[in-house]
Scaffold this motif. Structure first.
Motif, PDB file in Angstrom:
ATOM      1  N   ARG A 154      31.110   5.178 190.154  1.00 16.10           N
ATOM      2  CA  ARG A 154      30.523   6.472 189.798  1.00 16.10           C
ATOM      3  C   ARG A 154      30.814   6.751 188.329  1.00 16.10           C
ATOM      4  O   ARG A 154      31.967   6.825 187.917  1.00 16.10           O
ATOM      5  N   LYS A 176      30.009   8.980 184.619  1.00 14.77           N
ATOM      6  CA  LYS A 176      29.520  10.210 184.002  1.00 14.77           C
ATOM      7  C   LYS A 176      28.596   9.803 182.856  1.00 14.77           C
ATOM      8  O   LYS A 176      29.047   9.437 181.772  1.00 14.77           O
ATOM      9  N   GLU A 226      26.717  11.427 180.876  1.00 13.39           N
ATOM     10  CA  GLU A 226      26.811  12.190 179.639  1.00 13.39           C
ATOM     11  C   GLU A 226      27.980  11.701 178.777  1.00 13.39           C
ATOM     12  O   GLU A 226      27.929  11.748 177.547  1.00 13.39           O
ATOM     13  N   ARG A 227      29.046  11.207 179.414  1.00  8.70           N
ATOM     14  CA  ARG A 227      30.179  10.665 178.655  1.00  8.70           C
ATOM     15  C   ARG A 227      29.781   9.374 177.942  1.00  8.70           C
ATOM     16  O   ARG A 227      30.166   9.139 176.802  1.00  8.70           O
TER      17      ARG A 227
END
Length: 246
Positions: free
Chosen positions: A123, A125, A127-128
């Motif tokens: 999983r 992120k 946007e990171r």
């Protein structure tokens, strides 16, 4: 590309950049300039948006909530986007950040996380990952920020792979050899590079990949490389042999 205005902060922005225009930064970038770097009205920065090259800009407002800037002149022309596709099995956080940053520095045009059987992280992120790519571009004066795709599975990647692009497979099972001759045969073709996870691809994955007509297996030498090291090594040899280092 020669370095220009290297001492000035560089920021990625979304709006168009034209002489005599104006733009206002969001809270995070405004805080960075006004509070962290203590920039004030009249100070200069370099802006880029991936479309209009690099621009010298002057602060016209130094509010910590919304710094305003005026682009003054283009100091570097926009570079063309890279066609080099880079796929990798995500690693744990710090090493994942490293892989994204190095892919930007090494000239990848598309960055694609690929979930394999032995992938350590399932999983992400997104946007990171995008923020890391932008930060690397700011620090290294890269004007064409790579596209960071959402994660996909190896199976889906294979099912949707374009027929006109070769996929270089960094295969830990390949007999140790220099990749120079193999990569040299791909000159002028669209190319992608796929790096597996720590522990490598599963036997089933390797068998399936190697059976595909567009896959080109290569060795990265006689030593066992960590996945993040293999990524930099593979991107370096591709850029040196058939990429934009030539």
């Amino acid at each position: 590309m020669p370095r220009t205005h290297a001492a000035l902060p560089r920021l990625y922005v979304e709006p168009d950049l034209v002489a005599g225009g104006s733009l206002t930064l969001g809270k995070e970038q405004s805080l960075y300039l006004a509070a962290v770097l203590r920039k004030t009205v009249g100070d200069e920065v370099v802006l880029f948006n991936g479309r209009h090259g690099a621009w010298l800009a002057r602060l016209t407002s130094d509010s910590k909530k919304s710094v305003a800037l005026e682009p003054m002149e283009q100091i570097a022309a926009q570079t063309p986007p890279s066609d080099l596709w880079y796929g990798f099995a995500p690693l744990k956080t710090e090493r994942l950040d490293y892989v994204i940053q190095k892919a930007v520095e090494m000239g990848a045009g598309t960055i694609q996380p690929v979930i394999t059987r032995f992938t350590q992280v399932n999983r992400l992120k997104h946007e990171r990952l995008v923020a890391n790519a932008i930060e690397a571009a700011e620090q290294c004066e890269v004007l064409s920020v790579p596209v960071v795709e959402a994660e996909t599975t190896l199976e889906r990647l294979i099912d949707t792979w374009p027929a006109d692009r070769r996929l270089v497979l960094a295969d830990e099972g390949e007999a140790s050899a220099s990749p120079v001759d193999v990569l040299g045969t791909l000159k002028g073709q669209k190319v992608g590079i796929l790096i597996g996870p720590e522990g490598g691809f599963s036997d089933d994955e390797r068998t399936k990949l190697r059976a595909l007509p567009y896959v080109v297996p290569i060795s990265l030498g006689p030593r066992i490389l960590r996945a993040d090291t293999a990524a930099v090594a593979a991107l370096a040899v591709i850029q040196a042999i058939i990429g934009d280092w030539r």
